[in-house]
Design a protein around this motif. Structure first.
Motif, PDB file in Angstrom:
ATOM      1  N   TYR A   1      17.311   2.761   2.256  1.00  0.00           N
ATOM      2  CA  TYR A   1      18.068   1.509   2.400  1.00  0.00           C
ATOM      3  C   TYR A   1      17.521   0.464   1.426  1.00  0.00           C
ATOM      4  O   TYR A   1      16.451   0.645   0.842  1.00  0.00           O
ATOM      5  CB  TYR A   1      17.945   0.963   3.838  1.00  0.00           C
TER       6      TYR A   1
ATOM      7  N   VAL B   1       0.868  -1.186   0.000  1.00  0.00           N
ATOM      8  CA  VAL B   1       0.000   0.000   0.000  1.00  0.00           C
ATOM      9  C   VAL B   1       0.905   1.236   0.000  1.00  0.00           C
ATOM     10  O   VAL B   1       1.985   1.221   0.601  1.00  0.00           O
ATOM     11  CB  VAL B   1      -0.926   0.038   1.244  1.00  0.00           C
TER      12      VAL B   1
ATOM     13  N   PHE C   1      10.252 -10.254  -8.290  1.00  0.00           N
ATOM     14  CA  PHE C   1       8.909 -10.436  -7.727  1.00  0.00           C
ATOM     15  C   PHE C   1       7.895  -9.621  -8.519  1.00  0.00           C
ATOM     16  O   PHE C   1       8.261  -8.719  -9.288  1.00  0.00           O
ATOM     17  CB  PHE C   1       8.876 -10.031  -6.239  1.00  0.00           C
TER      18      PHE C   1
HETATM   19  N1  LIG Z   1       6.359   1.807  -0.103  1.00  0.00           N
HETATM   20  C1  LIG Z   1       6.512   1.751  -1.410  1.00  0.00           C
HETATM   21  N2  LIG Z   1       7.073   0.659  -1.973  1.00  0.00           N
HETATM   22  C2  LIG Z   1       7.206   0.654  -3.312  1.00  0.00           C
HETATM   23  C3  LIG Z   1       6.787   1.737  -4.122  1.00  0.00           C
HETATM   24  N3  LIG Z   1       7.071   1.448  -5.403  1.00  0.00           N
HETATM   25  C4  LIG Z   1       7.650   0.229  -5.448  1.00  0.00           C
HETATM   26  O1  LIG Z   1       8.054  -0.359  -6.433  1.00  0.00           O
HETATM   27  N4  LIG Z   1       7.734  -0.260  -4.146  1.00  0.00           N
HETATM   28  C5  LIG Z   1       8.295  -1.566  -3.799  1.00  0.00           C
HETATM   29  C6  LIG Z   1       9.610  -1.461  -3.092  1.00  0.00           C
HETATM   30  C7  LIG Z   1       9.589  -2.659  -2.151  1.00  0.00           C
HETATM   31  O2  LIG Z   1      10.050  -3.790  -2.868  1.00  0.00           O
HETATM   32  C8  LIG Z   1       8.118  -2.850  -1.850  1.00  0.00           C
HETATM   33  C9  LIG Z   1       7.682  -2.225  -0.536  1.00  0.00           C
HETATM   34  O3  LIG Z   1       8.341  -2.806   0.488  1.00  0.00           O
HETATM   35  P1  LIG Z   1       8.814  -2.039   1.783  1.00  0.00           P
HETATM   36  O4  LIG Z   1      10.209  -2.473   2.017  1.00  0.00           O
HETATM   37  O5  LIG Z   1       8.533  -0.586   1.688  1.00  0.00           O
HETATM   38  O6  LIG Z   1       7.823  -2.668   2.803  1.00  0.00           O
HETATM   39  P2  LIG Z   1       7.877  -2.642   4.372  1.00  0.00           P
HETATM   40  O7  LIG Z   1       7.887  -1.203   4.833  1.00  0.00           O
HETATM   41  O8  LIG Z   1       6.762  -3.521   4.797  1.00  0.00           O
HETATM   42  O9  LIG Z   1       9.316  -3.172   4.637  1.00  0.00           O
HETATM   43  P3  LIG Z   1      10.066  -4.305   5.378  1.00  0.00           P
HETATM   44  O10 LIG Z   1       9.469  -4.372   6.736  1.00  0.00           O
HETATM   45  O11 LIG Z   1       9.882  -5.541   4.549  1.00  0.00           O
HETATM   46  O12 LIG Z   1      11.471  -3.772   5.302  1.00  0.00           O
HETATM   47  O13 LIG Z   1       7.403  -2.206  -2.895  1.00  0.00           O
HETATM   48  C10 LIG Z   1       6.205   2.876  -3.508  1.00  0.00           C
HETATM   49  O14 LIG Z   1       5.802   3.863  -4.139  1.00  0.00           O
HETATM   50  N5  LIG Z   1       6.092   2.826  -2.148  1.00  0.00           N
END
Ligand SMILES: Nc1nc2c([nH]c(=O)n2[C@H]2C[C@H](O)[C@@H](COP(=O)(O)OP(=O)(O)OP(=O)(O)O)O2)c(=O)[nH]1
Length: 133
Positions: free
Chosen positions: A24, A7, A76
């Motif tokens: 990061y 989301v 993915f």
């Molecule tokens: N939050 C976010 N993630 C995005 C966007 N675009 C996009 O490709 N992503 C991808 C990057 C990451 O692979 C994934 C989001 O994972 P995240 O690392 O932010 O999730 P999380 O906060 O639950 O992180 P974690 O606990 O697993 O570290 O979606 C975006 O606009 N916002």
């Protein structure tokens, strides 16, 4: 391929939109809409409110689902629900991101978005242009 369901919040304030820069991981330095992965049993609205509290320390109200994008990354498949949202309370503090910018609609193309976000930024620009008519 594994699918992750994410989301994202398109936070608006004073006619501008918040973009944040990842601090990061695999996509470090890319610009995105803040948010994260949904957890089991959570609605998308609950998830975005929780993620934004964690990442920016503000409470938001998701107002409208602008778009759900699907994007194939090499490792993915991403399904991402993007909510236009307003700030209900608090002041933004970046707990995970390395930078943030408030962008005018005309500035949406000036940051280096993550690949999946290019389409979101385009849709957003169209949506905001339509609202002015
Ligand atoms: N939050 C976010 N993630 C995005 C966007 N675009 C996009 O490709 N992503 C991808 C990057 C990451 O692979 C994934 C989001 O994972 P995240 O690392 O932010 O999730 P999380 O906060 O639950 O992180 P974690 O606990 O697993 O570290 O979606 C975006 O606009 N916002």
């Amino acid at each position: 391929m594994k699918t992750i369901e994410v989301v994202a919040a398109i936070i608006h304030h004073d006619g501008k939109i918040l973009a944040t820069q990842r601090g990061y991981g695999e996509f470090k330095d890319g610009w995105e809409f803040p948010g994260g992965k949904m957890e089991p049993g959570e609605t998308a609205e609950d998830a975005i409110i929780r993620e934004i509290k964690e990442e920016l320390e503000v409470e938001i109200k998701p107002e409208k689902l602008l778009v759900t994008v699907d994007y194939d990354y090499p490792k993915f498949h991403l399904t991402m629900h993007c909510f236009i949202s307003s700030i209900v309370s608090g002041h933004i503090l970046l707990t995970e991101h390395e930078a943030a910018k408030w962008l005018l609609p005309s500035e949406l193309e000036t940051v280096d978005w993550l690949p999946a976000d290019v389409e979101v930024a385009e849709k957003l620009k169209e949506y905001l242009a339509g609202k002015n008519h």
